[in-house]
Write an enzyme that holds these catalytic residues in place. Sequence first.
Site, mmCIF file in Angstrom:
data_model
loop_
_atom_site.group_PDB
_atom_site.id
_atom_site.type_symbol
_atom_site.label_atom_id
_atom_site.label_comp_id
_atom_site.label_asym_id
_atom_site.label_seq_id
_atom_site.Cartn_x
_atom_site.Cartn_y
_atom_site.Cartn_z
ATOM 1 N N GLY A 18 0.791 -1.233 0.000
ATOM 2 C CA GLY A 18 0.000 0.000 0.000
ATOM 3 C C GLY A 18 0.821 1.279 0.000
ATOM 4 N N ARG A 71 -14.534 -16.467 -9.548
ATOM 5 C CA ARG A 71 -14.248 -15.051 -9.806
ATOM 6 C C ARG A 71 -15.531 -14.214 -9.796
ATOM 7 N NH1 ARG A 71 -9.422 -13.004 -11.706
ATOM 8 N NH2 ARG A 71 -8.534 -15.038 -12.129
ATOM 9 N N MET A 96 -4.093 -6.882 -7.147
ATOM 10 C CA MET A 96 -3.556 -7.929 -8.016
ATOM 11 C C MET A 96 -4.611 -8.964 -8.427
ATOM 12 S SD MET A 96 -0.571 -6.746 -8.261
ATOM 13 C CE MET A 96 0.436 -7.984 -9.019
ATOM 14 N N ARG A 97 -5.780 -8.520 -8.815
ATOM 15 C CA ARG A 97 -6.799 -9.436 -9.336
ATOM 16 C C ARG A 97 -7.179 -8.999 -10.740
ATOM 17 N NH1 ARG A 97 -6.872 -14.018 -7.436
ATOM 18 N NH2 ARG A 97 -8.990 -14.423 -8.102
ATOM 19 N N ASN A 113 -6.039 2.645 -12.674
ATOM 20 C CA ASN A 113 -5.033 1.692 -12.189
ATOM 21 C C ASN A 113 -3.649 2.265 -12.450
ATOM 22 O OD1 ASN A 113 -4.015 -0.896 -11.277
ATOM 23 N ND2 ASN A 113 -3.580 -1.380 -13.420
ATOM 24 N N HIS A 115 0.356 1.003 -13.330
ATOM 25 C CA HIS A 115 1.156 -0.143 -13.761
ATOM 26 C C HIS A 115 2.608 0.306 -13.879
ATOM 27 C CE1 HIS A 115 2.080 -3.960 -15.568
ATOM 28 N NE2 HIS A 115 2.724 -3.331 -16.532
ATOM 29 N N SER A 142 2.744 4.021 -15.543
ATOM 30 C CA SER A 142 1.582 4.579 -16.245
ATOM 31 C C SER A 142 0.347 4.484 -15.364
ATOM 32 C CB SER A 142 1.288 3.791 -17.528
ATOM 33 O OG SER A 142 2.439 3.654 -18.338
ATOM 34 N N ASP A 151 -4.155 -4.119 -18.135
ATOM 35 C CA ASP A 151 -3.233 -2.991 -18.362
ATOM 36 C C ASP A 151 -3.405 -2.387 -19.766
ATOM 37 O OD1 ASP A 151 -2.151 -3.534 -15.817
ATOM 38 O OD2 ASP A 151 -0.739 -4.969 -16.661
ATOM 39 N N GLU A 180 5.993 6.355 -9.168
ATOM 40 C CA GLU A 180 4.567 6.021 -9.009
ATOM 41 C C GLU A 180 3.943 6.924 -7.952
ATOM 42 O OE1 GLU A 180 3.489 1.799 -8.743
ATOM 43 O OE2 GLU A 180 5.489 1.304 -9.471
HETATM 44 C C1 GRF Z 1 3.343 -1.110 -7.553
HETATM 45 O O1 GRF Z 1 4.552 -1.167 -8.267
HETATM 46 C C2 GRF Z 1 2.192 -1.151 -8.514
HETATM 47 O O2 GRF Z 1 2.423 -0.428 -9.675
HETATM 48 C C3 GRF Z 1 2.144 -2.622 -8.806
HETATM 49 O O3 GRF Z 1 2.350 -3.253 -7.560
HETATM 50 C C4 GRF Z 1 3.108 -2.388 -6.743
HETATM 51 C C5 GRF Z 1 2.262 -2.153 -5.529
HETATM 52 O O4 GRF Z 1 2.931 -1.449 -4.579
HETATM 53 N N1 GRF Z 1 0.926 -2.989 -9.466
HETATM 54 P P1 GRF Z 1 2.158 -0.852 -3.304
HETATM 55 O O5 GRF Z 1 1.278 -1.947 -2.730
HETATM 56 O O6 GRF Z 1 1.397 0.346 -3.722
HETATM 57 O O7 GRF Z 1 3.289 -0.533 -2.345
#
Ligand code: GRF
Length: 220
Positions: A18, A71, A96-97, A113, A115, A142, A151, A180
């Site tokens: 997070g 799902r 991550m789903r 989102n 990525h 991105s 993505d 990010e």
């Molecule tokens: C980040 O690099 C995000 O882009 C990817 O997973 C990582 C998550 O990091 N999908 P966090 O949980 O925000 O620390």
Amino acid sequence: MTRVEEKARVVVLISGSGSNLQSLIDASRERGSPYLIDHVISNRPGAGGLERAHKAGIAHTTLDHKDFPDRASFETALGTCIDARSPDIVVCAGFMRVLTEPFVSHYQGRMINIHPSLLPSFRGLNTHARALDAGVAFAGCSVHWVSVGVDEGAIIGQAIVPVLPGDTPESLAQRVLEQEHRLYPACLNLVASGRAILREGRTFLDGKPSTLGLWPIGGG
Ligand code: GRF
């Protein structure tokens, strides 16, 4: 997207530590922020981001996908949990789903989102290792609208990270993650203030087809 005299309400979906959530929480506390984080939902019990939400006084829910037979039933429960908060924007931050078409369609134009690559290159997992294997000079991250393909949605903003000699997937991931944390709040501000919208499969910024681009500070 900002309601009259009110901030945009945001629900954040997480699976992990997070750190992106934290950057969004911190930015939401800056003066003039156009959004507030109303709720955090994790599909993994014990995800570090839940503790961050707790410390920030933000309501949070764990919906473990392993508790659901398939799902579709997980997504039904997730959608019910999200819609109970009536958010303006749904933010996936390390969630991550893979999401299926009915779910994605329901939130089209209001779910975003992040990525860790310069899309459309290196979608999916192991992005940094694949970028290094490809010998790219520039990596990055991105923020995009969520669409049915993983993505694949229209890009809202990107930040550039130069690849350095001797980089490993871990060292590159660390420098991309720092970017990010700049990019996601900047993009969410644009969406929450209504300056960035999804129209005809493209991002429009201030009424024109455009994408936010962030360059590295201090040479990378
Ligand atoms: C980040 O690099 C995000 O882009 C990817 O997973 C990582 C998550 O990091 N999908 P966090 O949980 O925000 O620390």
